[in-house]
Structures are given as C-alpha cells and as structure tokens.
Design a protein around this motif. Structure first.
Motif, PDB file in Angstrom:
ATOM      1  N   SER A  31       0.833  -1.203   0.000  1.00 50.42           N
ATOM      2  CA  SER A  31       0.000   0.000   0.000  1.00 50.42           C
ATOM      3  C   SER A  31       0.865   1.249   0.000  1.00 50.42           C
ATOM      4  O   SER A  31       2.042   1.207   0.383  1.00 50.42           O
ATOM      5  CB  SER A  31      -0.900  -0.002   1.243  1.00 50.42           C
ATOM      6  OG  SER A  31      -1.842   1.039   1.206  1.00 50.42           O
TER       7      SER A  31
ATOM      8  N   GLU B  95      -3.167  -2.003   4.326  1.00 54.97           N
ATOM      9  CA  GLU B  95      -3.827  -0.763   3.900  1.00 54.97           C
ATOM     10  C   GLU B  95      -3.298   0.397   4.711  1.00 54.97           C
ATOM     11  O   GLU B  95      -3.165   0.311   5.921  1.00 54.97           O
ATOM     12  CB  GLU B  95      -5.336  -0.853   4.102  1.00 54.97           C
ATOM     13  CG  GLU B  95      -6.004  -1.736   3.102  1.00 54.97           C
ATOM     14  CD  GLU B  95      -6.816  -0.990   2.063  1.00 54.97           C
ATOM     15  OE1 GLU B  95      -6.763   0.253   1.989  1.00 54.97           O
ATOM     16  OE2 GLU B  95      -7.514  -1.680   1.332  1.00 54.97           O
TER      17      GLU B  95
ATOM     18  N   HIS C  44      -4.137   4.552   5.284  1.00 55.78           N
ATOM     19  CA  HIS C  44      -5.094   5.635   5.075  1.00 55.78           C
ATOM     20  C   HIS C  44      -4.820   6.734   6.083  1.00 55.78           C
ATOM     21  O   HIS C  44      -4.419   6.452   7.217  1.00 55.78           O
ATOM     22  CB  HIS C  44      -6.537   5.162   5.275  1.00 55.78           C
ATOM     23  CG  HIS C  44      -7.004   4.193   4.257  1.00 55.78           C
ATOM     24  ND1 HIS C  44      -7.476   4.573   3.026  1.00 55.78           N
ATOM     25  CD2 HIS C  44      -7.052   2.835   4.278  1.00 55.78           C
ATOM     26  CE1 HIS C  44      -7.812   3.495   2.338  1.00 55.78           C
ATOM     27  NE2 HIS C  44      -7.556   2.434   3.067  1.00 55.78           N
TER      28      HIS C  44
END
Length: 154
Positions: free
Chosen positions: A45, A106, A108
C-alpha cells in the motif's frame, strides 16, 4: 491522492508507476528498496500525506527481505513525477515470524490527521498464535501514527 489528478499503481515487486488522468504513463514514481516478493508478500500500500503539496511526503507499507512488515516514508524529488529513493526513512518494522502470509496491507489518513495502518495476523488459518488477541504483538491490529511529530511510534 497527491492532489495533481494523477493515478499511481502500486506493484507487488516494489515499483510505483505514475499515470496522468487519461492513464498515459508518466514515469516510474519510485521503486521501494528492500521489498520481499512472493505469495502475499511485497509492496502492499501507499498513501500521500494530507499536506503533500507542501511537505512532499508519502508513505509505503511492504514486507521486507526478512519477511517482516515495514512502514516507510519517502519524499518527492525535484520532479513531480519522480520520488527520491534516497529519502526513505523506515518508521517502524513489525516482526512477522513463522508464516509468510496474512500481512494485511492498507494505509489511510483519517480525518483526524493520523496515519492508519492495518496489519495482518501473521498467517496460519485461524490465527493459531493468537496474534490478533495479544496486545503485546502488533500483528492483527489497526495501528495509528501521528506522523506530524518526531515521535512516530504506534
């Protein structure tokens, strides 16, 4: 995510490719060094800092050559289409012993400005070592980092 209407493709082998909005290839943005590839491992990611236009920071998450999980920060180079590979700063390495799968993957930024990283439980069907339930282990967790301070521990 960089604010310039470009598309970035993260490849398992470590290369991030940059394209314009019409999907015309611009450049290899960066190749992340020290990435272990195979199965569920590799570059997993990337995310741009919310203030990327001003600070040029972006973050990558990958499995390193030892099979451990790593979060690193890079900085843009003089060209907007190419990052500086020498700017790599490893922020954290999470030990990932025993199995090569269940790495998670992931990144974010939340509306609170913190960087969030999900890590896998470390492999094996049913999380046999109970990593996700063990608060002393960073596998199987949602980690939050304040990357706007000098202290970036989770």
């Amino acid at each position: 995510g960089d604010g310039n209407n470009r598309v970035f493709i993260v490849q398992q082998g470590g290369t991030i490719k940059a394209f314009d909005a019409a999907f015309n290839f611009l450049a290899d943005f960066v190749t992340v060094s020290g990435v272990n590839v195979g199965g569920e491992q590799g570059l997993l990611s990337m995310v741009f800092h919310p203030n990327y236009a001003a600070n040029g920071f972006f973050y990558v998450y990958y499995t390193n050559t030892a099979g451990d999980l790593e979060l690193a920060r890079y900085h843009i180079s003089g060209s907007v289409n190419v990052a500086d590979p020498a700017s790599k700063v490893i922020l954290i390495t999470v030990p990932h012993p025993t199995n090569s799968n269940h790495n998670g993957g992931e990144l974010h930024f939340g509306s609170d400005g913190y960087l969030y990283l999900s890590t896998g439980d470390g492999g094996g069907g049913g999380d046999v070592p109970n990593n996700a339930q063990n608060t002393a282990v960073l596998l199987g967790k949602m980690l939050r980092f304040d990357v706007n301070t000098s202290n970036v521990s989770p």
